[in-house]
Design a protein around this motif. Structure first.
Motif, PDB file in Angstrom:
ATOM      1  N   ALA A   1      93.891  94.391 -25.343  1.00 24.06           N
ATOM      2  CA  ALA A   1      94.542  95.217 -26.366  1.00 24.06           C
ATOM      3  C   ALA A   1      95.643  96.089 -25.769  1.00 24.06           C
ATOM      4  O   ALA A   1      96.614  96.422 -26.453  1.00 24.06           O
ATOM      5  CB  ALA A   1      93.511  96.079 -27.085  1.00 24.06           C
ATOM      6  N   ALA A   2      95.499  96.442 -24.485  1.00 24.34           N
ATOM      7  CA  ALA A   2      96.524  97.254 -23.813  1.00 24.34           C
ATOM      8  C   ALA A   2      97.755  96.417 -23.448  1.00 24.34           C
ATOM      9  O   ALA A   2      98.738  96.953 -22.953  1.00 24.34           O
ATOM     10  CB  ALA A   2      95.943  97.904 -22.562  1.00 24.34           C
ATOM     11  N   GLY A   3      97.688  95.101 -23.687  1.00 18.82           N
ATOM     12  CA  GLY A   3      98.860  94.254 -23.474  1.00 18.82           C
ATOM     13  C   GLY A   3      98.879  93.478 -22.176  1.00 18.82           C
ATOM     14  O   GLY A   3      99.851  92.764 -21.897  1.00 18.82           O
ATOM     15  N   PHE A   4      97.831  93.574 -21.380  1.00 23.93           N
ATOM     16  CA  PHE A   4      97.815  92.829 -20.118  1.00 23.93           C
ATOM     17  C   PHE A   4      97.645  91.348 -20.396  1.00 23.93           C
ATOM     18  O   PHE A   4      96.935  90.946 -21.314  1.00 23.93           O
ATOM     19  CB  PHE A   4      96.714  93.361 -19.190  1.00 23.93           C
ATOM     20  CG  PHE A   4      97.014  94.730 -18.678  1.00 23.93           C
ATOM     21  CD1 PHE A   4      97.921  94.908 -17.650  1.00 23.93           C
ATOM     22  CD2 PHE A   4      96.425  95.844 -19.257  1.00 23.93           C
ATOM     23  CE1 PHE A   4      98.231  96.186 -17.191  1.00 23.93           C
ATOM     24  CE2 PHE A   4      96.726  97.117 -18.812  1.00 23.93           C
ATOM     25  CZ  PHE A   4      97.637  97.291 -17.777  1.00 23.93           C
ATOM     26  N   ARG A   5      98.305  90.521 -19.568  1.00 20.96           N
ATOM     27  CA  ARG A   5      98.235  89.069 -19.708  1.00 20.96           C
ATOM     28  C   ARG A   5      97.454  88.424 -18.570  1.00 20.96           C
ATOM     29  O   ARG A   5      97.126  87.244 -18.640  1.00 20.96           O
ATOM     30  CB  ARG A   5      99.649  88.499 -19.781  1.00 20.96           C
ATOM     31  CG  ARG A   5     100.385  88.993 -21.036  1.00 20.96           C
ATOM     32  CD  ARG A   5     101.783  88.452 -21.153  1.00 20.96           C
ATOM     33  NE  ARG A   5     101.773  86.994 -21.118  1.00 20.96           N
ATOM     34  CZ  ARG A   5     102.733  86.269 -20.558  1.00 20.96           C
ATOM     35  NH1 ARG A   5     103.771  86.853 -19.988  1.00 20.96           N
ATOM     36  NH2 ARG A   5     102.670  84.951 -20.555  1.00 20.96           N
ATOM     37  N   SER A   6      97.203  89.195 -17.510  1.00 24.05           N
ATOM     38  CA  SER A   6      96.438  88.660 -16.387  1.00 24.05           C
ATOM     39  C   SER A   6      95.693  89.771 -15.671  1.00 24.05           C
ATOM     40  O   SER A   6      96.063  90.943 -15.763  1.00 24.05           O
ATOM     41  CB  SER A   6      97.343  87.907 -15.410  1.00 24.05           C
ATOM     42  OG  SER A   6      98.290  88.769 -14.820  1.00 24.05           O
ATOM     43  N   ILE A   7      94.642  89.340 -14.950  1.00 21.86           N
ATOM     44  CA  ILE A   7      93.806  90.259 -14.181  1.00 21.86           C
ATOM     45  C   ILE A   7      93.596  89.669 -12.799  1.00 21.86           C
ATOM     46  O   ILE A   7      93.260  88.489 -12.668  1.00 21.86           O
ATOM     47  CB  ILE A   7      92.429  90.464 -14.850  1.00 21.86           C
ATOM     48  CG1 ILE A   7      92.597  91.087 -16.244  1.00 21.86           C
ATOM     49  CG2 ILE A   7      91.519  91.318 -13.978  1.00 21.86           C
ATOM     50  CD1 ILE A   7      91.309  91.144 -17.053  1.00 21.86           C
ATOM     51  N   MET A   8      93.814  90.487 -11.778  1.00 22.55           N
ATOM     52  CA  MET A   8      93.558  90.064 -10.405  1.00 22.55           C
ATOM     53  C   MET A   8      92.488  90.964  -9.801  1.00 22.55           C
ATOM     54  O   MET A   8      92.611  92.188  -9.822  1.00 22.55           O
ATOM     55  CB  MET A   8      94.818  90.130  -9.531  1.00 22.55           C
ATOM     56  CG  MET A   8      94.545  89.645  -8.123  1.00 22.55           C
ATOM     57  SD  MET A   8      95.946  89.460  -6.971  1.00 22.55           S
ATOM     58  CE  MET A   8      97.301  90.299  -7.681  1.00 22.55           C
ATOM     59  N   CYS A   9      91.453  90.331  -9.264  1.00 18.66           N
ATOM     60  CA  CYS A   9      90.390  91.050  -8.572  1.00 18.66           C
ATOM     61  C   CYS A   9      90.687  91.029  -7.077  1.00 18.66           C
ATOM     62  O   CYS A   9      90.910  89.965  -6.503  1.00 18.66           O
ATOM     63  CB  CYS A   9      89.049  90.377  -8.843  1.00 18.66           C
ATOM     64  SG  CYS A   9      87.706  91.032  -7.822  1.00 18.66           S
ATOM     65  N   ASN A  10      90.676  92.189  -6.439  1.00 19.39           N
ATOM     66  CA  ASN A  10      90.894  92.278  -4.996  1.00 19.39           C
ATOM     67  C   ASN A  10      89.636  92.748  -4.276  1.00 19.39           C
ATOM     68  O   ASN A  10      89.701  93.246  -3.160  1.00 19.39           O
ATOM     69  CB  ASN A  10      92.058  93.226  -4.678  1.00 19.39           C
ATOM     70  CG  ASN A  10      93.375  92.709  -5.187  1.00 19.39           C
ATOM     71  OD1 ASN A  10      94.125  93.433  -5.820  1.00 19.39           O
ATOM     72  ND2 ASN A  10      93.677  91.450  -4.939  1.00 19.39           N
ATOM     73  N   ARG A  11      88.501  92.558  -4.918  1.00 20.52           N
ATOM     74  CA  ARG A  11      87.235  93.043  -4.361  1.00 20.52           C
ATOM     75  C   ARG A  11      86.254  91.885  -4.167  1.00 20.52           C
ATOM     76  O   ARG A  11      85.988  91.143  -5.110  1.00 20.52           O
ATOM     77  CB  ARG A  11      86.641  94.054  -5.344  1.00 20.52           C
ATOM     78  CG  ARG A  11      85.462  94.784  -4.802  1.00 20.52           C
ATOM     79  CD  ARG A  11      85.053  95.882  -5.732  1.00 20.52           C
ATOM     80  NE  ARG A  11      84.144  96.762  -5.013  1.00 20.52           N
ATOM     81  CZ  ARG A  11      83.272  97.553  -5.580  1.00 20.52           C
ATOM     82  NH1 ARG A  11      83.190  97.615  -6.894  1.00 20.52           N
ATOM     83  NH2 ARG A  11      82.485  98.298  -4.847  1.00 20.52           N
TER      84      ARG A  11
END
Length: 138
Positions: A26-36
Motif C-alpha cells: 500500500a505504501a507503493g513499494f514494488r520489491s523487497i530485499m532481505c539482507n538478513r
C-alpha cells in the motif's frame, strides 16, 4: 514498521513480518530485499514466509543475506546487482536497517559524493560518515 527513505526509490527498515506486506504494498513499494540471514536471532521471521506473502501480493522479493559486520566484495556485488535489477521503489530490511544502509552507501560510493551519501543516510536516521571516510581512503 519503521520505514526510512534513503532516496525516492530506496528505503530501509528493521525486520519485517509477513503481516506487514499489505502495508508495504500500500505504501507503493514494488520489491523487497532481505539482507538478513535466517536464524540470526531467536524468533526472527523466516525469509520464506515473508517471500511467499510478498509474492502473493505481487511484489518481487530477493534475499541477499549479509552477516552483520562481514560485507565482502561479493556480498556488495550481489547487493548492487539486486538493487539494479529489482523494480523500484524498493524496501530493503535487516535487523535494524543499518546493514541495508551500509550496503547502499558502499555500492553508491563513487557515483554519489560522500557528502550526498552522508546527507541521505543521516536524513533517514543513520550515520554513515565513518564508513564514507573509510571508503574515501580506499
Amino acid at each position: 514498521m519503521d520505514i526510512r527513505q534513503i532516496t525516492p526509490d530506496y528505503a530501509v527498515s528493521p525486520q519485517i513480518k509477513a503481516q506487514d506486506i499489505p502495508d508495504i504494498k500500500a505504501a507503493g513499494f514494488r520489491s523487497i530485499m532481505c539482507n538478513r540471514p535466517d536464524g540470526e536471532e531467536f524468533g526472527q521471521p523466516d525469509f520464506d514466509a515473508i517471500a511467499k506473502a510478498a509474492q502473493d501480493a505481487g511484489l518481487e522479493v530477493r534475499c541477499v543475506p549479509i552477516v552483520s559486520g562481514m560485507v565482502t566484495p561479493q556480498a556488495a556485488q550481489d547487493f548492487a546487482t539486486a538493487l539494479d535489477q529489482m523494480p523500484k521503489p524498493m524496501l530493503a530490511y535487516c535487523r535494524s536497517g543499518t546493514r541495508c544502509t551500509m550496503l547502499w552507501s558502499i555500492v553508491n560510493h563513487g557515483e554519489l559524493s560522500g557528502e550526498d551519501i552522508v546527507a541521505a543516510t543521516r536524513n533517514a536516521g543513520y550515520d554513515m560518515a565513518g564508513l564514507v571516510r573509510q571508503l574515501d581512503r580506499g
